[in-house]
Write a protein that holds these residues in place. Structure first.
Motif, PDB file in Angstrom:
ATOM      1  N   ALA A  33       1.567  -9.334 -11.708  1.00 24.24           N
ATOM      2  CA  ALA A  33       0.292  -9.918 -12.115  1.00 24.24           C
ATOM      3  C   ALA A  33      -0.561 -10.292 -10.911  1.00 24.24           C
ATOM      4  N   ALA A  34       0.087 -10.821  -9.861  1.00 26.67           N
ATOM      5  CA  ALA A  34      -0.675 -11.255  -8.681  1.00 26.67           C
ATOM      6  C   ALA A  34      -1.293 -10.073  -7.960  1.00 26.67           C
ATOM      7  N   LEU A  35      -0.553  -8.953  -7.868  1.00 31.03           N
ATOM      8  CA  LEU A  35      -1.053  -7.773  -7.152  1.00 31.03           C
ATOM      9  C   LEU A  35      -1.684  -6.752  -8.081  1.00 31.03           C
ATOM     10  N   ASP A  36      -1.710  -7.047  -9.387  1.00 29.59           N
ATOM     11  CA  ASP A  36      -2.326  -6.142 -10.371  1.00 29.59           C
ATOM     12  C   ASP A  36      -1.706  -4.752 -10.289  1.00 29.59           C
ATOM     13  N   LEU A  37      -0.376  -4.709 -10.236  1.00 31.41           N
ATOM     14  CA  LEU A  37       0.326  -3.439 -10.057  1.00 31.41           C
ATOM     15  C   LEU A  37       0.312  -2.576 -11.317  1.00 31.41           C
ATOM     16  N   ASP A  38      -0.057  -3.147 -12.462  1.00 23.19           N
ATOM     17  CA  ASP A  38      -0.146  -2.335 -13.690  1.00 23.19           C
ATOM     18  C   ASP A  38      -1.340  -1.390 -13.651  1.00 23.19           C
ATOM     19  N   THR A  39      -2.301  -1.692 -12.795  1.00 21.33           N
ATOM     20  CA  THR A  39      -3.487  -0.836 -12.667  1.00 21.33           C
ATOM     21  C   THR A  39      -3.198   0.264 -11.652  1.00 21.33           C
ATOM     22  N   PRO A  40      -3.545   1.515 -11.925  1.00 23.31           N
ATOM     23  CA  PRO A  40      -3.331   2.589 -10.948  1.00 23.31           C
ATOM     24  C   PRO A  40      -4.034   2.286  -9.625  1.00 23.31           C
ATOM     25  N   ALA A  41      -3.439   2.776  -8.549  1.00 24.51           N
ATOM     26  CA  ALA A  41      -3.942   2.459  -7.211  1.00 24.51           C
ATOM     27  C   ALA A  41      -5.412   2.820  -7.018  1.00 24.51           C
ATOM     28  N   PRO A  42      -5.892   4.007  -7.446  1.00 29.26           N
ATOM     29  CA  PRO A  42      -7.312   4.316  -7.234  1.00 29.26           C
ATOM     30  C   PRO A  42      -8.239   3.315  -7.909  1.00 29.26           C
ATOM     31  N   LEU A  43      -7.879   2.875  -9.136  1.00 29.20           N
ATOM     32  CA  LEU A  43      -8.722   1.887  -9.806  1.00 29.20           C
ATOM     33  C   LEU A  43      -8.564   0.505  -9.178  1.00 29.20           C
ATOM     34  N   ARG A  44      -7.348   0.220  -8.732  1.00 27.00           N
ATOM     35  CA  ARG A  44      -7.109  -1.072  -8.098  1.00 27.00           C
ATOM     36  C   ARG A  44      -7.916  -1.204  -6.806  1.00 27.00           C
ATOM     37  N   TYR A  45      -8.140  -0.077  -6.150  1.00 26.66           N
ATOM     38  CA  TYR A  45      -8.949  -0.092  -4.917  1.00 26.66           C
ATOM     39  C   TYR A  45     -10.353  -0.607  -5.202  1.00 26.66           C
ATOM     40  N   PHE A  46     -10.943  -0.165  -6.320  1.00 23.98           N
ATOM     41  CA  PHE A  46     -12.313  -0.580  -6.607  1.00 23.98           C
ATOM     42  C   PHE A  46     -12.373  -2.064  -6.976  1.00 23.98           C
ATOM     43  N   LYS A  47     -11.319  -2.595  -7.572  1.00 27.44           N
ATOM     44  CA  LYS A  47     -11.281  -4.036  -7.794  1.00 27.44           C
ATOM     45  C   LYS A  47     -11.240  -4.784  -6.464  1.00 27.44           C
ATOM     46  N   TRP A  48     -10.397  -4.254  -5.550  1.00 23.90           N
ATOM     47  CA  TRP A  48     -10.330  -4.859  -4.209  1.00 23.90           C
ATOM     48  C   TRP A  48     -11.684  -4.763  -3.507  1.00 23.90           C
ATOM     49  N   LEU A  49     -12.345  -3.617  -3.637  1.00 26.77           N
ATOM     50  CA  LEU A  49     -13.644  -3.422  -3.013  1.00 26.77           C
ATOM     51  C   LEU A  49     -14.671  -4.397  -3.567  1.00 26.77           C
ATOM     52  N   GLY A  50     -14.586  -4.695  -4.870  1.00 31.00           N
ATOM     53  CA  GLY A  50     -15.510  -5.664  -5.449  1.00 31.00           C
ATOM     54  C   GLY A  50     -15.356  -7.035  -4.818  1.00 31.00           C
ATOM     55  N   GLY A  51     -14.112  -7.447  -4.522  1.00 35.87           N
ATOM     56  CA  GLY A  51     -13.905  -8.718  -3.849  1.00 35.87           C
ATOM     57  C   GLY A  51     -14.442  -8.725  -2.441  1.00 35.87           C
ATOM     58  N   VAL A  52     -14.314  -7.582  -1.754  1.00 36.56           N
ATOM     59  CA  VAL A  52     -14.844  -7.476  -0.386  1.00 36.56           C
ATOM     60  C   VAL A  52     -16.364  -7.566  -0.397  1.00 36.56           C
ATOM     61  N   LEU A  53     -16.995  -6.883  -1.347  1.00 39.02           N
ATOM     62  CA  LEU A  53     -18.455  -6.921  -1.420  1.00 39.02           C
ATOM     63  C   LEU A  53     -18.970  -8.311  -1.769  1.00 39.02           C
ATOM     64  N   GLY A  54     -18.092  -9.146  -2.316  1.00 40.27           N
ATOM     65  CA  GLY A  54     -18.488 -10.520  -2.583  1.00 40.27           C
ATOM     66  C   GLY A  54     -18.795 -11.312  -1.329  1.00 40.27           C
ATOM     67  N   CYS A  55     -18.409 -10.771  -0.155  1.00 36.96           N
ATOM     68  CA  CYS A  55     -18.740 -11.438   1.119  1.00 36.96           C
ATOM     69  C   CYS A  55     -20.246 -11.566   1.305  1.00 36.96           C
ATOM     70  N   PHE A  56     -21.009 -10.626   0.756  1.00 34.90           N
ATOM     71  CA  PHE A  56     -22.463 -10.699   0.870  1.00 34.90           C
ATOM     72  C   PHE A  56     -23.014 -11.873   0.070  1.00 34.90           C
ATOM     73  N   ALA A  57     -22.243 -12.337  -0.906  1.00 36.11           N
ATOM     74  CA  ALA A  57     -22.657 -13.501  -1.691  1.00 36.11           C
ATOM     75  C   ALA A  57     -21.938 -14.768  -1.243  1.00 36.11           C
ATOM     76  N   GLY A  58     -21.209 -14.678  -0.124  1.00 33.09           N
ATOM     77  CA  GLY A  58     -20.498 -15.836   0.399  1.00 33.09           C
ATOM     78  C   GLY A  58     -19.175 -16.116  -0.270  1.00 33.09           C
ATOM     79  N   LYS A  59     -18.622 -15.145  -1.022  1.00 33.42           N
ATOM     80  CA  LYS A  59     -17.358 -15.334  -1.720  1.00 33.42           C
ATOM     81  C   LYS A  59     -16.428 -14.177  -1.402  1.00 33.42           C
ATOM     82  N   CYS A  60     -15.925 -14.153  -0.184  1.00 27.75           N
ATOM     83  CA  CYS A  60     -15.023 -13.084   0.237  1.00 27.75           C
ATOM     84  C   CYS A  60     -13.684 -13.211  -0.481  1.00 27.75           C
ATOM     85  N   ASP A  61     -13.197 -12.085  -0.981  1.00 32.60           N
ATOM     86  CA  ASP A  61     -11.894 -12.060  -1.638  1.00 32.60           C
ATOM     87  C   ASP A  61     -11.198 -10.761  -1.238  1.00 32.60           C
TER      88      ASP A  61
END
Length: 510
Positions: free
Chosen positions: A54-82
């Motif tokens: 659950a913590a690493l979201d391993l149930d989601t395939p890696a290519p889709l999980r990458y875009f979730k990770w990318l969404g957290g990174v892009l949050g840095c522009f809003a001051g909420k890096c994840d």
């Protein structure tokens, strides 16, 4: 220029996107982040596995999980890096902040020293081509470059750390050792000097005498136990700095520039005692402000002296002001050395062989500053020795090529002084090929030095990357990769822009 920079930045975004997508998926399929839990004998193994999934979201395939990770990174522009979490549940942003600090502490000083010393040695050896100095620099550069970093680190631990700590019990240099070191120094002075043979012999004798005198003074006063500079040493060192900067920037014929440098030496000496009370309550910001104030005062003095080229006087004054500030700061560190040496946490052995700091060390800014410097001393020397070869060889080759150009011969034929030929005509153009190498190396600083970090127990970016890769922990790997990639692409752009600043013939067109 602006449009070119914008295009390069847009290209960099696509490069980072493609590279990060590829790396993320490669790390994801490289191993199983649940492996250690699957072989565990813990009674709540299944609950731990479900928690990690659950913590690493391993149930989601890696290519889709990458875009979730990318969404957290892009949050840095809003001051909420994840950047996600590691296997232990620690936020990657926290891991990165700690690792970046460790890496910059370890690698930054070594990189700057390697660039300054390597470029200077390369240029000097080029000007003294096929001389004893040239052969010595070439041999030493390739020797250190060929040695494994872990072996150099072990030697430094054995002879510099342990040996020096033992030496401090009775810091007296024996007569044979004094003669040997002085003879080596005399040979270096002889090889570095130029002119008639009689002059070179005289310079070698001067080098031998000065080195022997310094060693005898250090032994007689137990200087390593209670080091000091004070006015007796700051004055001659400041005068040497003023003369050196005057020779390099304007030549001794520009008496006004020399006057600006000497005036800054006088100002530094006058300010030495009044500034001690301020430095007693120093912080890092205060030290930076004091240094900047000395440099600004040097510029004002240089402009005040006037002359046909006020810019030269301002540069000499600024550099001399920097030298005086650094001498006063070094003197203040030396004043704190006995307290650091006799601390209960140090116990008379100040050069450590591991870790980034001494645990539970009590003291002010100067005590903690000495502690940081002693901890980075060995890895800095190791990394500097290894990096010297590339900078010295590239700068030597570049300088030799420039010195054989037609415009250099023309300048000499017109009667231009050798200082102007070297510093104004050759040196600037010799830096053009080095711009790419230096910029890329500075950009790679953030990636850390994994082997050196392991040997000296620094928890930097290199160690974080290797540990995460070994555990199939993608989020820390991606955090290190992203920061390193951004730095590399940024400084690659900086190198391209530096070309137009160093060479007027190069212009970046939109």
């Amino acid at each position: 220029m602006l449009m070119y920079s914008v295009r390069r930045l847009i290209t960099a975004v696509f490069i980072l996107f493609g590279a990060s997508f590829l790396i993320y998926n490669l790390v994801a399929i490289a191993g199983d982040p649940l492996e250690e839990l699957r072989v565990s004998t813990s009674p709540n193994k299944e609950a731990l596995i479900a928690q990690r999934i659950a913590a690493l979201d391993l149930d989601t395939p890696a290519p889709l999980r990458y875009f979730k990770w990318l969404g957290g990174v892009l949050g840095c522009f809003a001051g909420k890096c994840d950047f996600g979490q590691n296997l232990a549940g620690t936020p990657v942003t926290q891991l990165l902040s700690n690792a970046v600090y460790q890496t910059l502490t370890l690698v930054l000083a070594a990189t700057i020293l390697a660039i300054l010393i390597g470029v200077c040695l390369g240029i000097v050896s080029a000007l003294r081509q096929y001389s004893g100095l040239d052969y010595t620099v070439t041999f030493a550069s390739f020797l250190f470059f060929s040695l494994p970093s872990f072996w150099i680190a072990v030697l430094l631990k054995e002879f510099l750390a342990i040996g020096f700590n033992d030496f401090l019990r009775n810091p007296v240099v024996t007569i044979p050792t004094t003669l040997l070191i002085s003879a080596l120094a005399g040979l270096f002075w002889y090889a570095a000097s130029f002119g008639k043979q009689k002059t070179r012999y005289l310079m070698g004798l001067v080098g031998f005498t000065l080195t022997a005198g310094a060693i005898i003074f250090v032994s007689a006063t137990h200087w390593f136990l209670t080091p000091f500079l004070g006015i007796p040493f700051i004055l001659p060192l400041g005068l040497v700095a003023a003369l050196t900067f005057t020779v390099l920037v304007s030549g001794l014929r520009n008496r006004r520039a020399l006057g600006a440098g000497l005036s800054m030496v006088v100002v530094g000496l006058v300010a030495y005692f009044p500034i001690q009370g301020l430095l007693a309550q120093a912080t890092l910001l205060m030290v930076v402000i004091v240094t900047a104030a000395f440099m600004a005062l040097g510029v004002i003095l240089g402009l005040g002296w006037g002359g046909y080229d006020k810019g030269q006087g301002a540069r000499v004054g600024m550099l001399t002001g920097l030298a005086m500030a650094l001498l006063i700061i070094a003197d203040r560190f030396m004043q704190a050395w006995p307290s650091y040496l006799n601390s209960g946490r140090i116990k008379g052995r100040p050069i450590p062989t591991a870790n980034a700091s001494t645990p539970n060390l009590q003291g002010d800014f100067w005590i903690h500053g000495i502690d940081t410097m002693t901890h980075i001393l060995l890895p800095t020397i190791a990394l500097t020795l290894i990096s010297l070869a590339s900078y010295s060889r590239y700068s030597r080759a570049s300088m030799l090529e420039i010195m054989n150009q037609d415009y250099i011969r023309t300048a000499r034929a017109k009667g231009v002084s050798e200082r102007s030929v070297v510093m104004k005509h050759a040196f600037r153009n010799a830096l053009i090929p080095l711009a790419t190498i230096i910029a890329m190396d500075i950009g790679a600083i953030i990636g850390g030095a994994a082997i050196t970090e392991r040997i000296f127990a620094f928890k930097g970016m290199g160690t974080l990357f290797l540990d995460a890769l070994a555990q199939t922990d993608p989020n820390p790997v991606m955090g290190v990769f992203l920061l390193t990639g951004i730095m590399a692409l940024t400084f690659n752009l900086v190198a391209d822009l530096l070309y137009s600043a160093l060479d007027p013939r190069v212009r970046v067109k939109a």
